[in-house]
Design a protein around this motif. Structure first.
Motif, PDB file in Angstrom:
ATOM      1  N   ASP A  44       0.687  -1.057   0.188  1.00  0.00           N
ATOM      2  CA  ASP A  44      -0.256   0.210  -0.089  1.00  0.00           C
ATOM      3  C   ASP A  44       0.850   1.493  -0.029  1.00  0.00           C
ATOM      4  O   ASP A  44       0.303   2.360  -0.177  1.00  0.00           O
ATOM      5  N   LEU A  45       1.917   0.899   0.165  1.00  0.00           N
ATOM      6  CA  LEU A  45       3.384   2.484   0.060  1.00  0.00           C
ATOM      7  C   LEU A  45       3.379   2.659  -1.148  1.00  0.00           C
ATOM      8  O   LEU A  45       4.103   1.619  -1.709  1.00  0.00           O
ATOM      9  N   PRO A  46       2.944   3.433  -1.520  1.00  0.00           N
ATOM     10  CA  PRO A  46       3.724   4.585  -2.867  1.00  0.00           C
ATOM     11  C   PRO A  46       5.359   4.025  -3.211  1.00  0.00           C
ATOM     12  O   PRO A  46       5.952   4.475  -2.221  1.00  0.00           O
ATOM     13  N   ALA A  47       5.537   3.562  -3.863  1.00  0.00           N
ATOM     14  CA  ALA A  47       7.024   3.508  -4.535  1.00  0.00           C
ATOM     15  C   ALA A  47       7.138   5.152  -4.763  1.00  0.00           C
ATOM     16  O   ALA A  47       6.960   5.910  -5.057  1.00  0.00           O
ATOM     17  N   LEU A  48       8.842   4.800  -4.517  1.00  0.00           N
ATOM     18  CA  LEU A  48       9.721   6.602  -4.296  1.00  0.00           C
ATOM     19  C   LEU A  48       9.889   6.430  -5.849  1.00  0.00           C
ATOM     20  O   LEU A  48      10.315   5.247  -6.889  1.00  0.00           O
ATOM     21  N   SER A  49      10.015   7.427  -6.287  1.00  0.00           N
ATOM     22  CA  SER A  49      10.192   7.747  -8.126  1.00  0.00           C
ATOM     23  C   SER A  49      11.901   7.238  -7.940  1.00  0.00           C
ATOM     24  O   SER A  49      12.722   8.033  -7.097  1.00  0.00           O
ATOM     25  N   GLU A  50      12.651   6.756  -8.803  1.00  0.00           N
ATOM     26  CA  GLU A  50      14.109   6.668  -8.940  1.00  0.00           C
ATOM     27  C   GLU A  50      14.457   8.005  -8.578  1.00  0.00           C
ATOM     28  O   GLU A  50      15.579   8.451  -8.157  1.00  0.00           O
ATOM     29  N   GLU A  51      14.710   9.524  -8.927  1.00  0.00           N
ATOM     30  CA  GLU A  51      14.914  10.267  -8.465  1.00  0.00           C
ATOM     31  C   GLU A  51      15.002  10.684  -7.547  1.00  0.00           C
ATOM     32  O   GLU A  51      15.585  11.810  -7.062  1.00  0.00           O
ATOM     33  N   GLN A  52      13.954  10.434  -6.780  1.00  0.00           N
ATOM     34  CA  GLN A  52      14.087  10.993  -4.526  1.00  0.00           C
ATOM     35  C   GLN A  52      14.452   9.516  -3.970  1.00  0.00           C
ATOM     36  O   GLN A  52      15.122  10.038  -3.238  1.00  0.00           O
ATOM     37  N   LYS A  53      15.605   8.504  -5.075  1.00  0.00           N
ATOM     38  CA  LYS A  53      16.322   7.563  -4.593  1.00  0.00           C
ATOM     39  C   LYS A  53      17.265   7.871  -4.688  1.00  0.00           C
ATOM     40  O   LYS A  53      18.489   7.048  -5.236  1.00  0.00           O
ATOM     41  N   THR A  54      18.058   9.350  -3.699  1.00  0.00           N
ATOM     42  CA  THR A  54      19.088   9.283  -3.596  1.00  0.00           C
ATOM     43  C   THR A  54      20.308   9.230  -2.817  1.00  0.00           C
ATOM     44  O   THR A  54      19.326   9.046  -1.388  1.00  0.00           O
ATOM     45  N   PRO A  55      21.437   9.512  -2.536  1.00  0.00           N
ATOM     46  CA  PRO A  55      22.027   9.466  -1.203  1.00  0.00           C
ATOM     47  C   PRO A  55      21.916  10.257  -0.313  1.00  0.00           C
ATOM     48  O   PRO A  55      21.570  10.240   1.081  1.00  0.00           O
ATOM     49  N   GLU A  56      21.150  11.715   0.045  1.00  0.00           N
ATOM     50  CA  GLU A  56      20.319  12.039   0.959  1.00  0.00           C
ATOM     51  C   GLU A  56      19.276  12.158   2.068  1.00  0.00           C
ATOM     52  O   GLU A  56      19.037  12.483   2.384  1.00  0.00           O
ATOM     53  N   HIS A  57      18.856  11.037   0.837  1.00  0.00           N
ATOM     54  CA  HIS A  57      17.196  10.284   0.917  1.00  0.00           C
ATOM     55  C   HIS A  57      17.442   9.135   1.964  1.00  0.00           C
ATOM     56  O   HIS A  57      16.273   8.887   1.984  1.00  0.00           O
ATOM     57  N   LEU A  58      18.869   8.534   2.014  1.00  0.00           N
ATOM     58  CA  LEU A  58      19.030   6.943   2.456  1.00  0.00           C
ATOM     59  C   LEU A  58      18.878   7.475   3.547  1.00  0.00           C
ATOM     60  O   LEU A  58      19.988   8.145   4.191  1.00  0.00           O
ATOM     61  N   ILE A  59      17.945   6.415   4.435  1.00  0.00           N
ATOM     62  CA  ILE A  59      18.691   6.761   5.879  1.00  0.00           C
ATOM     63  C   ILE A  59      19.555   5.605   6.233  1.00  0.00           C
ATOM     64  O   ILE A  59      20.003   3.910   6.089  1.00  0.00           O
ATOM     65  N   PRO A  60      21.195   5.941   6.674  1.00  0.00           N
ATOM     66  CA  PRO A  60      22.142   4.949   7.061  1.00  0.00           C
ATOM     67  C   PRO A  60      22.160   4.345   7.966  1.00  0.00           C
ATOM     68  O   PRO A  60      21.465   4.871   9.159  1.00  0.00           O
ATOM     69  N   GLY A  61      22.843   3.185   8.183  1.00  0.00           N
ATOM     70  CA  GLY A  61      23.535   2.148   8.856  1.00  0.00           C
ATOM     71  C   GLY A  61      22.023   0.967   8.527  1.00  0.00           C
ATOM     72  O   GLY A  61      21.416  -0.281   9.799  1.00  0.00           O
ATOM     73  N   CYS A  62      20.764   0.964   7.655  1.00  0.00           N
ATOM     74  CA  CYS A  62      19.922   0.140   8.112  1.00  0.00           C
ATOM     75  C   CYS A  62      20.435  -1.225   6.834  1.00  0.00           C
ATOM     76  O   CYS A  62      21.232  -0.953   5.760  1.00  0.00           O
ATOM     77  N   GLN A  63      20.050  -2.459   7.429  1.00  0.00           N
ATOM     78  CA  GLN A  63      20.489  -3.512   6.389  1.00  0.00           C
ATOM     79  C   GLN A  63      19.829  -3.219   4.662  1.00  0.00           C
ATOM     80  O   GLN A  63      20.585  -3.913   3.505  1.00  0.00           O
ATOM     81  N   ALA A  64      19.175  -3.589   4.749  1.00  0.00           N
ATOM     82  CA  ALA A  64      18.644  -2.926   3.599  1.00  0.00           C
ATOM     83  C   ALA A  64      18.532  -1.740   3.557  1.00  0.00           C
ATOM     84  O   ALA A  64      17.944  -0.394   4.131  1.00  0.00           O
ATOM     85  N   LYS A  65      18.010  -0.861   2.139  1.00  0.00           N
ATOM     86  CA  LYS A  65      18.539   0.700   1.903  1.00  0.00           C
ATOM     87  C   LYS A  65      16.562   0.491   2.325  1.00  0.00           C
ATOM     88  O   LYS A  65      16.003   0.659   1.547  1.00  0.00           O
ATOM     89  N   LEU A  66      16.521   2.185   1.954  1.00  0.00           N
ATOM     90  CA  LEU A  66      15.351   2.881   2.728  1.00  0.00           C
ATOM     91  C   LEU A  66      15.814   4.437   2.505  1.00  0.00           C
ATOM     92  O   LEU A  66      16.600   4.403   3.193  1.00  0.00           O
ATOM     93  N   LEU A  80      13.612   8.092   2.891  1.00  0.00           N
ATOM     94  CA  LEU A  80      12.554   8.787   3.244  1.00  0.00           C
ATOM     95  C   LEU A  80      12.811  10.155   3.256  1.00  0.00           C
ATOM     96  O   LEU A  80      14.145  10.759   2.920  1.00  0.00           O
ATOM     97  N   VAL A  81      11.502  10.453   1.811  1.00  0.00           N
ATOM     98  CA  VAL A  81      11.289  11.791   1.441  1.00  0.00           C
ATOM     99  C   VAL A  81      10.482  12.945   2.878  1.00  0.00           C
ATOM    100  O   VAL A  81       9.278  13.045   2.645  1.00  0.00           O
ATOM    101  N   LEU A  82      10.998  14.158   3.236  1.00  0.00           N
ATOM    102  CA  LEU A  82      10.426  14.413   3.422  1.00  0.00           C
ATOM    103  C   LEU A  82      10.483  16.036   3.440  1.00  0.00           C
ATOM    104  O   LEU A  82      11.102  16.213   2.640  1.00  0.00           O
ATOM    105  N   SER A  83       8.873  16.587   3.201  1.00  0.00           N
ATOM    106  CA  SER A  83       9.045  18.165   3.321  1.00  0.00           C
ATOM    107  C   SER A  83       7.612  18.911   3.812  1.00  0.00           C
ATOM    108  O   SER A  83       6.619  17.797   4.626  1.00  0.00           O
ATOM    109  N   CYS A  84       7.796  19.950   4.052  1.00  0.00           N
ATOM    110  CA  CYS A  84       6.326  20.664   4.428  1.00  0.00           C
ATOM    111  C   CYS A  84       5.341  21.924   4.109  1.00  0.00           C
ATOM    112  O   CYS A  84       6.277  21.805   2.906  1.00  0.00           O
ATOM    113  N   GLN A  85       4.272  21.668   3.921  1.00  0.00           N
ATOM    114  CA  GLN A  85       3.422  22.375   2.981  1.00  0.00           C
ATOM    115  C   GLN A  85       2.294  22.601   3.507  1.00  0.00           C
ATOM    116  O   GLN A  85       1.466  21.764   3.995  1.00  0.00           O
TER     117      GLN A  85
END
Length: 146
Positions: free
Chosen positions: A43-65, A67-72
Motif C-alpha cells: 500500500d505504500l507508494p514507491a518513490l521515483s528513481e529521482e527520489q532515491k538519492t544518497p541524501e534521502h538514504l537512511i544510514p545504518g540500515c541492512q536494506a536500503k531505505l 525517506l523523503v520529507l517536505s512541509c507544505q
C-alpha cells in the motif's frame, strides 16, 4: 448552527498508534503479522528513481531505505521506500502515523509500537535501530520546520 459541511476530525497520532498495536497484536502468530506487513508494504507508494538519492538514504540500515520529507501548508509529508518488504511494511506504519500532520503533533508524539508488538523480537537489532532512526529523522525535520 449547521453549515451543511461535515468536518472529519482525524484521530491523534497516539490513537492511531494504539489502534495499530491492538489490531496487530490481535493477529496472533508471527506469520499472520508478517503477512499484514507485506500488505502494508504493497500500500505504500514507491518513490521515483529521482527520489532515491544518497541524501534521502537512511544510514545504518541492512536494506536500503529512503525517506523523503517536505512541509507544505503547515503539514509534514512523509514518503518512504525500501528494498526490503518487511522494512517497507514497518515504515508504512510510521509514514501513516506522521504523514499530513503538523510539526507540533509529530514532535509531541511518542512512537513505541515496535516495543509494544512482537516486532522488536522478530526483526534484527539493526532493523529495529533503523526504524528508530526513521522516527528520529522525521521528528528532527519537524523541529526544523516548526
Amino acid at each position: 448552527m449547521k453549515t451543511g459541511i461535515s468536518e472529519t476530525i482525524r484521530p491523534t497520532i497516539e490513537d492511531e498508534q494504539e489502534e495499530f498495536i491492538h489490531d496487530f497484536n490481535e493477529l496472533g502468530d508471527w506469520m499472520t503479522q508478517y503477512s499484514c506487513l507485506l500488505e502494508l508494504s504493497a500500500d505504500l507508494p514507491a518513490l521515483s528513481e529521482e527520489q532515491k538519492t544518497p541524501e534521502h538514504l537512511i544510514p545504518g540500515c541492512q536494506a536500503k531505505l529512503w525517506l523523503v520529507l517536505s512541509c507544505q501548508d503547515g503539514l509534514v509529508s512523509v514518503q518512504a521506500d525500501s528494498e526490503s518488504l518487511i522494512v517497507k511494511g514497518i515504515v508504512a506504519v510510521i509514514a501513516a502515523l506522521f504523514d499530513r500532520r503538523t510539526p507540533e503533533e509529530i514532535l509531541h508524539a511518542k512512537i513505541d509500537f515496535l516495543e509494544r508488538t512482537s516486532l522488536q523480537q522478530q526483526i534484527s537489532a539493526d532493523r529495529f535501530h533503523g526504524m528508530k532512526s526513521v522516527i528520529q529523522s522525521i521528528q528532527n525535520f519537524s523541529m526544523k520546520v516548526s
